[in-house]
Structures are given as structure tokens and as C-alpha cells.
Design an enzyme around this catalytic site. Structure first.
Site, PDB file in Angstrom:
ATOM      1  N   SER A 184     -14.966  22.643 -31.585  1.00  0.00           N
ATOM      2  CA  SER A 184     -15.614  23.922 -31.858  1.00  0.00           C
ATOM      3  C   SER A 184     -17.070  23.691 -32.195  1.00  0.00           C
ATOM      4  O   SER A 184     -17.433  22.648 -32.766  1.00  0.00           O
ATOM      5  CB  SER A 184     -14.892  24.542 -33.057  1.00  0.00           C
ATOM      6  N   TYR A 220     -11.569  24.775 -42.113  1.00  0.00           N
ATOM      7  CA  TYR A 220     -11.235  24.826 -40.682  1.00  0.00           C
ATOM      8  C   TYR A 220     -12.200  23.940 -39.879  1.00  0.00           C
ATOM      9  O   TYR A 220     -11.784  23.091 -39.089  1.00  0.00           O
ATOM     10  CB  TYR A 220     -11.279  26.273 -40.153  1.00  0.00           C
ATOM     11  N   LYS A 255     -11.877  20.235 -37.539  1.00  0.00           N
ATOM     12  CA  LYS A 255     -12.378  19.927 -36.184  1.00  0.00           C
ATOM     13  C   LYS A 255     -13.257  18.670 -36.220  1.00  0.00           C
ATOM     14  O   LYS A 255     -13.168  17.817 -35.343  1.00  0.00           O
ATOM     15  CB  LYS A 255     -13.147  21.122 -35.610  1.00  0.00           C
TER      16      LYS A 255
HETATM   17  P1  NAD Z   1      -4.471  30.807 -30.975  1.00  0.00           P
HETATM   18  O1  NAD Z   1      -4.112  30.982 -32.404  1.00  0.00           O
HETATM   19  O2  NAD Z   1      -4.415  31.994 -30.072  1.00  0.00           O
HETATM   20  O3  NAD Z   1      -3.591  29.643 -30.323  1.00  0.00           O
HETATM   21  C1  NAD Z   1      -3.217  28.489 -31.035  1.00  0.00           C
HETATM   22  C2  NAD Z   1      -1.737  28.289 -30.828  1.00  0.00           C
HETATM   23  O4  NAD Z   1      -1.323  27.084 -31.497  1.00  0.00           O
HETATM   24  C3  NAD Z   1      -0.882  29.429 -31.401  1.00  0.00           C
HETATM   25  O5  NAD Z   1      -0.058  29.967 -30.390  1.00  0.00           O
HETATM   26  C4  NAD Z   1      -0.074  28.762 -32.518  1.00  0.00           C
HETATM   27  O6  NAD Z   1       1.218  29.335 -32.645  1.00  0.00           O
HETATM   28  C5  NAD Z   1      -0.050  27.311 -32.085  1.00  0.00           C
HETATM   29  N1  NAD Z   1       0.109  26.349 -33.186  1.00  0.00           N
HETATM   30  C6  NAD Z   1      -0.626  26.251 -34.321  1.00  0.00           C
HETATM   31  N2  NAD Z   1      -0.181  25.239 -35.081  1.00  0.00           N
HETATM   32  C7  NAD Z   1       0.870  24.681 -34.422  1.00  0.00           C
HETATM   33  C8  NAD Z   1       1.755  23.602 -34.691  1.00  0.00           C
HETATM   34  N3  NAD Z   1       1.675  22.889 -35.820  1.00  0.00           N
HETATM   35  N4  NAD Z   1       2.708  23.293 -33.777  1.00  0.00           N
HETATM   36  C9  NAD Z   1       2.821  24.002 -32.629  1.00  0.00           C
HETATM   37  N5  NAD Z   1       2.024  25.052 -32.326  1.00  0.00           N
HETATM   38  C10 NAD Z   1       1.066  25.383 -33.216  1.00  0.00           C
HETATM   39  O7  NAD Z   1      -5.938  30.165 -30.942  1.00  0.00           O
HETATM   40  P2  NAD Z   1      -6.956  29.975 -29.724  1.00  0.00           P
HETATM   41  O8  NAD Z   1      -8.086  30.909 -29.915  1.00  0.00           O
HETATM   42  O9  NAD Z   1      -6.231  29.960 -28.448  1.00  0.00           O
HETATM   43  O10 NAD Z   1      -7.505  28.525 -30.061  1.00  0.00           O
HETATM   44  C11 NAD Z   1      -7.040  27.367 -29.408  1.00  0.00           C
HETATM   45  C12 NAD Z   1      -7.792  26.172 -29.927  1.00  0.00           C
HETATM   46  O11 NAD Z   1      -9.185  26.354 -29.720  1.00  0.00           O
HETATM   47  C13 NAD Z   1      -7.626  25.920 -31.426  1.00  0.00           C
HETATM   48  O12 NAD Z   1      -7.575  24.521 -31.632  1.00  0.00           O
HETATM   49  C14 NAD Z   1      -8.878  26.503 -32.011  1.00  0.00           C
HETATM   50  O13 NAD Z   1      -9.215  25.893 -33.229  1.00  0.00           O
HETATM   51  C15 NAD Z   1      -9.882  26.154 -30.929  1.00  0.00           C
HETATM   52  N6  NAD Z   1     -11.067  27.017 -30.927  1.00  0.00           N
HETATM   53  C16 NAD Z   1     -10.911  28.366 -30.844  1.00  0.00           C
HETATM   54  C17 NAD Z   1     -12.031  29.184 -30.859  1.00  0.00           C
HETATM   55  C18 NAD Z   1     -11.904  30.686 -30.815  1.00  0.00           C
HETATM   56  O14 NAD Z   1     -12.840  31.375 -31.209  1.00  0.00           O
HETATM   57  N7  NAD Z   1     -10.803  31.234 -30.336  1.00  0.00           N
HETATM   58  C19 NAD Z   1     -13.325  28.610 -30.927  1.00  0.00           C
HETATM   59  C20 NAD Z   1     -13.417  27.216 -30.988  1.00  0.00           C
HETATM   60  C21 NAD Z   1     -12.290  26.420 -30.992  1.00  0.00           C
HETATM   61  C1  WQD Z   2     -19.942  36.513 -34.549  1.00  0.00           C
HETATM   62  C2  WQD Z   2     -21.098  37.323 -35.091  1.00  0.00           C
HETATM   63  C3  WQD Z   2     -20.920  37.840 -37.431  1.00  0.00           C
HETATM   64  C4  WQD Z   2     -17.537  40.575 -37.198  1.00  0.00           C
HETATM   65  C5  WQD Z   2     -16.155  31.942 -35.608  1.00  0.00           C
HETATM   66  C6  WQD Z   2     -15.733  30.671 -36.294  1.00  0.00           C
HETATM   67  C7  WQD Z   2     -16.063  29.499 -35.439  1.00  0.00           C
HETATM   68  C8  WQD Z   2     -15.477  29.645 -34.032  1.00  0.00           C
HETATM   69  C9  WQD Z   2     -15.842  30.960 -33.431  1.00  0.00           C
HETATM   70  C10 WQD Z   2     -13.332  28.600 -33.918  1.00  0.00           C
HETATM   71  C11 WQD Z   2     -21.559  36.846 -36.468  1.00  0.00           C
HETATM   72  C12 WQD Z   2     -20.906  39.104 -36.583  1.00  0.00           C
HETATM   73  C13 WQD Z   2     -18.534  39.691 -36.856  1.00  0.00           C
HETATM   74  C14 WQD Z   2     -17.895  41.864 -37.689  1.00  0.00           C
HETATM   75  C15 WQD Z   2     -20.218  41.306 -37.415  1.00  0.00           C
HETATM   76  N1  WQD Z   2     -14.051  29.631 -34.045  1.00  0.00           N
HETATM   77  N2  WQD Z   2     -19.856  40.050 -36.962  1.00  0.00           N
HETATM   78  N3  WQD Z   2     -19.232  42.172 -37.758  1.00  0.00           N
HETATM   79  O1  WQD Z   2     -18.580  33.435 -37.066  1.00  0.00           O
HETATM   80  O2  WQD Z   2     -19.749  32.833 -34.900  1.00  0.00           O
HETATM   81  O3  WQD Z   2     -17.542  31.910 -35.373  1.00  0.00           O
HETATM   82  O4  WQD Z   2     -15.499  32.028 -34.336  1.00  0.00           O
HETATM   83  O5  WQD Z   2     -13.672  27.441 -33.839  1.00  0.00           O
HETATM   84  O6  WQD Z   2     -15.540  28.377 -36.070  1.00  0.00           O
HETATM   85  O7  WQD Z   2     -16.433  30.580 -37.529  1.00  0.00           O
HETATM   86  O8  WQD Z   2     -17.735  34.322 -34.841  1.00  0.00           O
HETATM   87  O9  WQD Z   2     -16.915  36.466 -34.016  1.00  0.00           O
HETATM   88  O10 WQD Z   2     -16.679  35.958 -36.483  1.00  0.00           O
HETATM   89  O11 WQD Z   2     -18.927  36.413 -35.550  1.00  0.00           O
HETATM   90  O12 WQD Z   2     -21.391  41.634 -37.507  1.00  0.00           O
HETATM   91  O13 WQD Z   2     -17.038  42.699 -38.049  1.00  0.00           O
HETATM   92  O14 WQD Z   2     -20.642  38.672 -35.274  1.00  0.00           O
HETATM   93  O15 WQD Z   2     -21.664  38.024 -38.604  1.00  0.00           O
HETATM   94  O16 WQD Z   2     -22.943  36.988 -36.510  1.00  0.00           O
HETATM   95  P1  WQD Z   2     -18.498  33.139 -35.645  1.00  0.00           P
HETATM   96  P2  WQD Z   2     -17.455  35.812 -35.227  1.00  0.00           P
END
Ligand code: NAD
Ligand code: WQD
Length: 342
Positions: free
Chosen positions: A125, A150, A154
Site C-alpha cells: 500500500s 494497518y 504493510k
Molecule cells: P477486502 O477486505 O475486500 O478483501 C480482503 C479479503 O481478505 C476479505 O475477503 C477477507 O475476508 C479476507 N481475509 C482477511 N483476513 C483473512 C485471513 N486471516 N484468512 C483468510 N482470509 C482473510 O480488501 P481489498 O480492498 O480487496 O484489499 C485487498 C488487499 O489490498 C489487502 O491486503 C489490503 O490491505 C490491500 N490494499 C487495499 C487497498 C484499498 O484501498 N482497498 C489499498 C492498498 C492496499
Molecule cells: C481519500 C481522501 C480524505 C472520506 C486509505 C488508507 C490507505 C489505503 C487507501 C489501504 C482523503 C477524504 C474521505 C470522507 C473526505 N488503503 N475524505 N471525506 O486516507 O488516502 O487512504 O485508503 O492500504 O492505507 O489510509 O483514502 O478514501 O479514506 O480518503 O473528505 O468522508 O478523501 O480526507 O483526503 P486515504 P480515503
């Protein structure tokens, strides 16, 4: 060629499974459904015509995880998505996050080692960069202090894989996603936030559909072009395709080292107010929003330099902010229509 996808019932995992299937891979999923159901697997089947098997296994349980690998010894690689990802929840319960995200990763690595799985792709991330001011961020930008437990999982996950890869044969890729948004254009799969979402795009679509009364823009006096924060929103289909490309790159043995890292962003910074305007334009809905105070912990601006992923993986993010908003909105409307028809 068969791939094991962990977290395949989740948002990014499900879109990646579709992309893998479209590129000729067979897929099995492992997901405990702690944060999902098998609903998205039904959507995958409707889109691809392929039924994907999910092992409902908690990857923190080594014995159960081992059994899945034992049954699928012929896989060419693992794409490890499974993790908990809610930042405020991780602040409130850090041990839950460290236990789940790190124990599951270590168990996956133990099995990858035992069964000699050659390739591993890991969901990282942009939060690993912390509160950086060096923009756009390149992969070498020093990792800052993690802003949440969190984000720390990562950073630690990346280091665990780096150390592991130094002394084992597995080839690994760490993919640092910026802000994944949007949904498959079929509206059969998309993001299913549990409870009230924190992320901007689900808050926008849920406000527009009436699930949330009003959106608050967190901060309007930042030193940016309109006072609101800047992020690098990237369509989940582009993120998904990067996984297929990363896996293929490893299978083709094009990697130069055992562990490589790539930023996955569009390279374009978009402000919160610009994102809202893009949504209003494509949906025709006037969003009920107010300008509010800053959210603690927010970085002012972050966006990627994605040159490495483009040049090395041959990846090209193709979907712009309006189509990100359009597909997110179509998904929200489809969810409402499904509820109404039940
Ligand atoms: P999500 O929650 O939709 O999917 C994650 C899945 O993992 C879920 O279905 C959950 O049930 C499963 N899971 C969690 N812990 C588990 C365990 N111990 N055993 C088996 N299954 C388990 O999330 P997502 O948005 O699809 O994210 C996927 C990956 O990408 C994650 O590692 C997340 O940290 C990373 N990521 C997501 C974002 C984002 O904004 N969505 C951004 C950066 C990184
Ligand atoms: C985006 C922008 C808020 C909600 C998060 C995690 C990061 C990664 C991605 C997993 C910011 C603004 C939001 C609202 C708003 N996830 N906002 N009103 O914070 O960039 O990142 O998701 O790895 O680890 O921290 O994403 O979508 O929460 O916010 O104004 O009701 O929208 O302040 O500027 P963020 P976000």
C-alpha cells in the site's frame, strides 16, 4: 496454469480473479470471509462463466492453510491479498491487525517454502510511505513513519517478504497500491464495505444513493489548488491487471532480483473536490456535502511515479477519474436494485 489467490472473495481479489481468468489462468481462492461473503464469486461466475472454488480457511491457522497448499501443489504462484484493511479499526485494536495480517503472511510463506511455490505477489500500500513530502513518490522514496498499525503491517509484511526472498528460491513482487476505486463495468462485482465506509468513493456513492445523509470534505484549507487533499485514485481493473502482468513477468523469469517493488497509481493527483465534481458530472446527482475540519492523520497530498511498473511490467493504467466514478456509481445502483428486487 493455476494460481492461488488469498482474499479472493474481497474487492481487489475478485477483480483480479476475473483478469487472471480472462488471461487464461485457473484460479483457486482462500478466504475466511471475515470481511466478505461468497457473493462476489457468483459475480465472477456470471462475468467469466467459470466457477471459482473458495476454501473457507483462516490463513492464521497453519494446519488448514497447509491442507489447501497440499491439495494445490501444482500452482504456479500465490497472489496474497488477504488482510484486514480498515485504518481506524487498526488504531483501536492493533494486536488484531498484527496477528491477522502478519500471522497469515508467515503461514503463507511457510507453505510457499515447503511446497516450492516459485512465485509470490503481495498486496502492499502507498501507506508504507507515511507522511512523505517528496512527490510524486518513487519506489526508492524512503518509507516514513507508519501512520497506523494497518500501515505498519504493510511495512512489516514487505520486510518479511524481502528477508524471506533473500534466502529462498521464491521470486516475489510487492505491489504498492495507491487509492483503488471503481468496479467492474458489468456491475456484478465491486466494493462491499461492511458498515459505514471511511474511504471517499464509497462515501460519495452511498451519500448519493441516500444511505449516508451528508458527506464531509475533510479539510478545505490545505495548501493545494482548491484546499482539499490530493490522492492518486486508480481503477480497480487497472490494479487487477497489474497483478496478472506481475505474475506473468515472474513466470517468464524476467525479474532482476528475488524481490521487486512497484507503485500502482495513475500518477495523477486528484483533490477531494475534483473527485466530487467528477462524480456529479457523470451521475447527474447533486451531492449533499459540506466543507468540514481536517481528518487527523491525513497526508495533504500523495501520488505515484508509476514509471517502473509501466516500463518493467508493460502495465498502463487506462481508466480515468470519470470512469472510476461511473463504475462505482453503477455498482452502488445495482446493489440498491438487487435489494429492492429481493
Ligand atoms: P477486502 O477486505 O475486500 O478483501 C480482503 C479479503 O481478505 C476479505 O475477503 C477477507 O475476508 C479476507 N481475509 C482477511 N483476513 C483473512 C485471513 N486471516 N484468512 C483468510 N482470509 C482473510 O480488501 P481489498 O480492498 O480487496 O484489499 C485487498 C488487499 O489490498 C489487502 O491486503 C489490503 O490491505 C490491500 N490494499 C487495499 C487497498 C484499498 O484501498 N482497498 C489499498 C492498498 C492496499
Ligand atoms: C481519500 C481522501 C480524505 C472520506 C486509505 C488508507 C490507505 C489505503 C487507501 C489501504 C482523503 C477524504 C474521505 C470522507 C473526505 N488503503 N475524505 N471525506 O486516507 O488516502 O487512504 O485508503 O492500504 O492505507 O489510509 O483514502 O478514501 O479514506 O480518503 O473528505 O468522508 O478523501 O480526507 O483526503 P486515504 P480515503
Amino acid at each position: 496454469m493455476k494460481v492461488l489467490v488469498t482474499g479472493g472473495c474481497g474487492y481487489i481479489g475478485s477483480h483480479t480473479i476475473v483478469d487472471l481468468i480472462n488471461n487464461g489462468f485457473d484460479v483457486v481462492s482462500v478466504d475466511s470471509n471475515i470481511r466478505s461473503s461468497t457473493q462476489l464469486l457468483d459475480g465472477i461466475e456470471k462475468i467469466t462463466g467459470k466457477k471459482v472454488r473458495n476454501y473457507k480457511v483462516d490463513l492464521c491457522n497453519l494446519e488448514d492453510t497447509h491442507a489447501v497448499f497440499h491439495e494445490n501443489r501444482d500452482i504456479v504462484g500465490v497472489i496474497h491479498f488477504a488482510a484486514l484493511k480498515t485504518v481506524p479499526e487498526s488504531v483501536a485494536d492493533p494486536l488484531f491487525y498484527f496477528h491477522n495480517n502478519l500471522t497469515s503472511l508467515i503461514n503463507v510463506l511457510k507453505c510457499v517454502k515447503e511446497f516450492n511455490i516459485p512465485n509470490l505477489v503481495f498486496s502492499s500500500s502507498c501507506s508504507v510511505y507515511g507522511n512523505t513530502t517528496a512527490l510524486p513518490v518513487v519506489e526508492e522514496t524512503p518509507l516514513g513513519e507508519a501512520q497506523s498499525p494497518y500501515a505498519r503491517t504493510k511495512q512489516m509484511g514487505e520486510k518479511i517478504i524481502e528477508d524471506y526472498s533473500r534466502v529462498n528460491d521464491t521470486q516475489s513482487i510487492l505491489l504498492r497500491y495507491f487509492n483503488p476505486v471503481g468496479a467492474h463495468p458489468s456491475a456484478l462485482i465491486g466494493e462491499l464495505p461492511l458498515g459505514r465506509p471511511d474511504n471517499l468513493v464509497p462515501v460519495i456513492t452511498q451519500t448519493a444513493i441516500g444511505k449516508i445523509p451528508k458527506l464531509t470534505v475533510f479539510g478545505h484549507d490545505y495548501d493545494t489548488r482548491d484546499g482539499s487533499c490530493i490522492r492518486d485514485y486508480i481503477h480497480v481493473l487497472d490494479i487487477a491487471n497489474a497483478h496478472t502482468k506481475a505474475l506473468q513477468y515472474l513466470i517468464d523469469q524476467k525479474n532482476k532480483s528475488n524481490c521487486e517493488v512497484f507503485n500502482l497509481g495513475t500518477g495523477n493527483g486528484v483533490t477531494v473536490l475534483e473527485a466530487i465534481k467528477a462524480f456529479e458530472k457523470i451521475s447527474g446527482v447533486k451531492l449533499n456535502y459540506e466543507l468540514g475540519p481536517r481528518r487527523p492523520g491525513d497526508v495533504i497530498a500523495i501520488y505515484a511515479n508509476n514509471t517502473r511498473a509501466k516500463q518493467v511490467l508493460g502495465w498502463e493504467p487506462a481508466i480515468g477519474i470519470e470512469d472510476m466514478m461511473r463504475t462505482a456509481w453503477q455498482w452502488e445502483v445495482a446493489l440498491r436494485d438487487r435489494v429492492l428486487s429481493n
